[in-house]
Write an enzyme that holds these catalytic residues in place. Structure first.
Site, PDB file in Angstrom:
ATOM      1  N   LEU A  64       0.287   6.785  -7.374  1.00 49.70           N
ATOM      2  CA  LEU A  64       0.014   8.036  -7.678  1.00 49.70           C
ATOM      3  C   LEU A  64      -1.079   8.935  -6.947  1.00 49.70           C
ATOM      4  O   LEU A  64      -1.392   9.889  -7.250  1.00 49.70           O
ATOM      5  CB  LEU A  64       0.044   8.468  -9.109  1.00 49.70           C
ATOM      6  CG  LEU A  64       1.333   8.081 -10.080  1.00 49.70           C
ATOM      7  CD1 LEU A  64       1.032   8.255 -11.343  1.00 49.70           C
ATOM      8  CD2 LEU A  64       2.597   8.761  -9.504  1.00 49.70           C
ATOM      9  N   ASP A  88       1.592   2.385 -10.675  1.00 46.28           N
ATOM     10  CA  ASP A  88       0.042   2.815 -10.806  1.00 46.28           C
ATOM     11  C   ASP A  88      -0.392   2.821 -12.482  1.00 46.28           C
ATOM     12  O   ASP A  88       0.599   2.106 -13.040  1.00 46.28           O
ATOM     13  CB  ASP A  88       0.105   4.480 -10.874  1.00 46.28           C
ATOM     14  CG  ASP A  88      -1.022   4.932 -10.209  1.00 46.28           C
ATOM     15  OD1 ASP A  88      -1.163   5.513  -9.219  1.00 46.28           O
ATOM     16  OD2 ASP A  88      -2.118   4.969 -11.048  1.00 46.28           O
ATOM     17  N   ASP A 106      -1.555  -2.981 -12.938  1.00 49.23           N
ATOM     18  CA  ASP A 106      -2.889  -3.048 -12.879  1.00 49.23           C
ATOM     19  C   ASP A 106      -3.458  -4.010 -11.917  1.00 49.23           C
ATOM     20  O   ASP A 106      -3.384  -5.146 -12.339  1.00 49.23           O
ATOM     21  CB  ASP A 106      -3.553  -3.223 -14.290  1.00 49.23           C
ATOM     22  CG  ASP A 106      -4.802  -3.343 -14.602  1.00 49.23           C
ATOM     23  OD1 ASP A 106      -5.607  -3.092 -13.608  1.00 49.23           O
ATOM     24  OD2 ASP A 106      -5.442  -3.346 -15.602  1.00 49.23           O
ATOM     25  N   TYR A 195     -17.359   2.511  -0.388  1.00 50.87           N
ATOM     26  CA  TYR A 195     -15.931   2.384   0.246  1.00 50.87           C
ATOM     27  C   TYR A 195     -15.659   1.860   1.515  1.00 50.87           C
ATOM     28  O   TYR A 195     -14.778   0.927   1.679  1.00 50.87           O
ATOM     29  CB  TYR A 195     -15.655   4.044   0.239  1.00 50.87           C
ATOM     30  CG  TYR A 195     -14.279   4.202   0.892  1.00 50.87           C
ATOM     31  CD1 TYR A 195     -12.981   3.654   0.154  1.00 50.87           C
ATOM     32  CD2 TYR A 195     -14.260   5.045   2.309  1.00 50.87           C
ATOM     33  CE1 TYR A 195     -11.754   4.180   0.960  1.00 50.87           C
ATOM     34  CE2 TYR A 195     -12.736   5.291   2.480  1.00 50.87           C
ATOM     35  CZ  TYR A 195     -11.793   5.016   2.057  1.00 50.87           C
ATOM     36  OH  TYR A 195     -10.570   5.382   2.514  1.00 50.87           O
ATOM     37  N   LYS A 199     -13.916  -1.855   2.228  1.00 54.35           N
ATOM     38  CA  LYS A 199     -12.942  -1.664   3.403  1.00 54.35           C
ATOM     39  C   LYS A 199     -13.036  -2.901   4.508  1.00 54.35           C
ATOM     40  O   LYS A 199     -11.940  -3.418   5.010  1.00 54.35           O
ATOM     41  CB  LYS A 199     -12.364  -0.493   3.910  1.00 54.35           C
ATOM     42  CG  LYS A 199     -11.944   0.665   2.861  1.00 54.35           C
ATOM     43  CD  LYS A 199     -10.485   0.058   2.543  1.00 54.35           C
ATOM     44  CE  LYS A 199      -9.522   1.002   1.709  1.00 54.35           C
ATOM     45  NZ  LYS A 199      -8.294   0.343   1.296  1.00 54.35           N
ATOM     46  N   ILE A 225      -6.399  11.711   6.298  1.00 57.21           N
ATOM     47  CA  ILE A 225      -4.870  11.795   6.150  1.00 57.21           C
ATOM     48  C   ILE A 225      -4.869  13.444   5.514  1.00 57.21           C
ATOM     49  O   ILE A 225      -5.214  13.709   4.411  1.00 57.21           O
ATOM     50  CB  ILE A 225      -4.227  10.948   5.621  1.00 57.21           C
ATOM     51  CG1 ILE A 225      -4.313   9.557   5.996  1.00 57.21           C
ATOM     52  CG2 ILE A 225      -2.787  11.318   5.606  1.00 57.21           C
ATOM     53  CD1 ILE A 225      -4.019   9.451   7.394  1.00 57.21           C
TER      54      ILE A 225
END
Ligand code: SER
Length: 373
Positions: A64, A88, A106, A195, A199, A225
């Protein structure tokens, strides 16, 4: 002998045995004791987990968020509605719930993940759960749990069940000491956000599982995006989505980045196509497992100029958010995606003018519908 093969052989000798994975009577022949999830050392994750004529059975985590529903719709056209499961921890709105399979998953609950994979005979996993850059800085411990611990669960379940695994990475995986204009695939990666750190960790862990256990891990570093019908959730590039909505609704937009902040960007249709293309690329065409992909690169000022061509009364003002600005200033300005173009034929369709026309058309029809109601 390719390095991968050599590494696998050396690892195999060290462990006593390594070769193609055969699961006998539902049990792996051998477990690797060092893995928290008991990954079989002899599993051959390169073996196709579905035959050439079968469709993949797809699971999308974090369904979601900004990209999940678009990806599900895109893949359902290709593989059939029932072969693509969106998941989700949040409750889906009606139209999403009724548009195809949706389940609770989850990623912090390994047993729940495993049950979903087994019960649905999942073969491809797109792992979209993550906290983005700005929201991650506001909640580091949650970002660490979701983006790092969650990723470990995903890697283990993918390795355990021979899944082909896609994990998106990002321009945020680079930092102030990376070359910024352009940023190549291989260079210094010292991001300064949780973040970005998570990554880089995902890229390295995925590649490690690939070389160590043969996991079919594929990863693209997405630029910002831009999507028409879904909102991003707390990223530094979010302004480039919000601007279209505000331009048509109010004729003005307050930008939280400086006018000259240049970042790589991509329209969602290109992003989804790149994702499917790298997942379908023959393994021997992939010289790497993590690729930069790009389409365009612009500043808020460039974007505002382009919007002005369609909305002559449009006005942009600037109210800089220092957290987001510092993040953006440490990220690539231009992304070098020549390896993706060379290896598996990546080619974007949308440049800035097409992006702006498409986004304004979408929101324009939206606004007209709202006004008519
Ligand atoms: N869109 C993301 C963000 O801004 C970058 O990957 O955090």
């Amino acid at each position: 002998m390719p390095v991968t093969r050599m590494l696998q052989q050396v690892a195999g000798q060290m462990l006593g045995r390594l070769a193609c994975g055969c699961w006998t009577a539902g049990q792996p022949l051998r477990f690797l004791g060092t893995s928290p999830r008991q990954i079989p050392a002899d599993a051959n994750f390169h073996c196709a987990s579905f035959s050439g004529t079968d469709q993949p059975r797809v699971l999308i985590t974090g369904g979601l968020g900004q990209l999940g529903v678009g990806l599900a719709n895109f893949l359902r056209k290709r593989f059939g509605k029932d072969n693509v499961i969106l998941s989700d921890i949040r409750k889906p709105p009606d139209h999403i719930f009724h548009s195809g399979p949706f389940i609770y998953s989850d990623i912090l609950d390994y047993k729940n993940l495993r049950e979903i994979v087994v019960n649905n005979r999942v073969t491809w996993l797109f792992h979209y759960s993550a906290l983005l850059s700005a929201v991650g800085e506001a909640n580091v411990s949650l970002a660490r749990a979701v983006n790092i611990t969650g990723l470990h669960n995903i890697l283990d379940v993918a390795a355990e069940h021979n899944l082909r695994l896609f994990v998106p990475s990002t321009i945020g995986a680079f930092g102030p000491t990376s070359p910024r204009n352009p940023t190549p695939d291989l260079c210094v990666q010292r991001p300064r956000t949780i973040y970005g750190v998570s990554k880089v960790h995902a890229e390295l862990m995925g590649e490690y599982y690939h070389y160590r256990y043969g996991l079919d891990f594929r990863c693209l570093r997405y630029p910002g995006i831009i999507s028409a019908d879904s909102q991003p959730g707390g990223g530094t590039t979010d302004y480039a989505v919000q601007i279209f909505h505000d331009a048509l609704k109010n004729g003005k937009f307050e930008c939280n980045l400086k006018p000259s902040t240049r970042l790589p960007m991509m329209y969602i249709d290109d992003c989804l196509r790149a994702t499917l293309e790298v997942m379908e690329a023959p393994a021997d065409s992939l010289s790497m497992r993590t690729y930069n992909v790009n389409a365009m690169s612009f500043t808020p000022e460039d974007l505002a100029q382009e919007v002005l061509k369609h909305v002559p009364e449009f006005q942009i003002t600037y109210n800089v958010d220092s957290v987001r600005q510092a993040i953006a200033d440490s990220w690539p300005m231009n992304f070098d995606d020549s390896n993706a173009r060379k290896d598996w034929g990546w080619k974007h369709d949308f440049d800035l003018p097409e992006l702006v026309t498409t986004m304004l058309n979408f929101h324009g029809s939206d606004t007209r519908v709202a006004q008519a109601n």
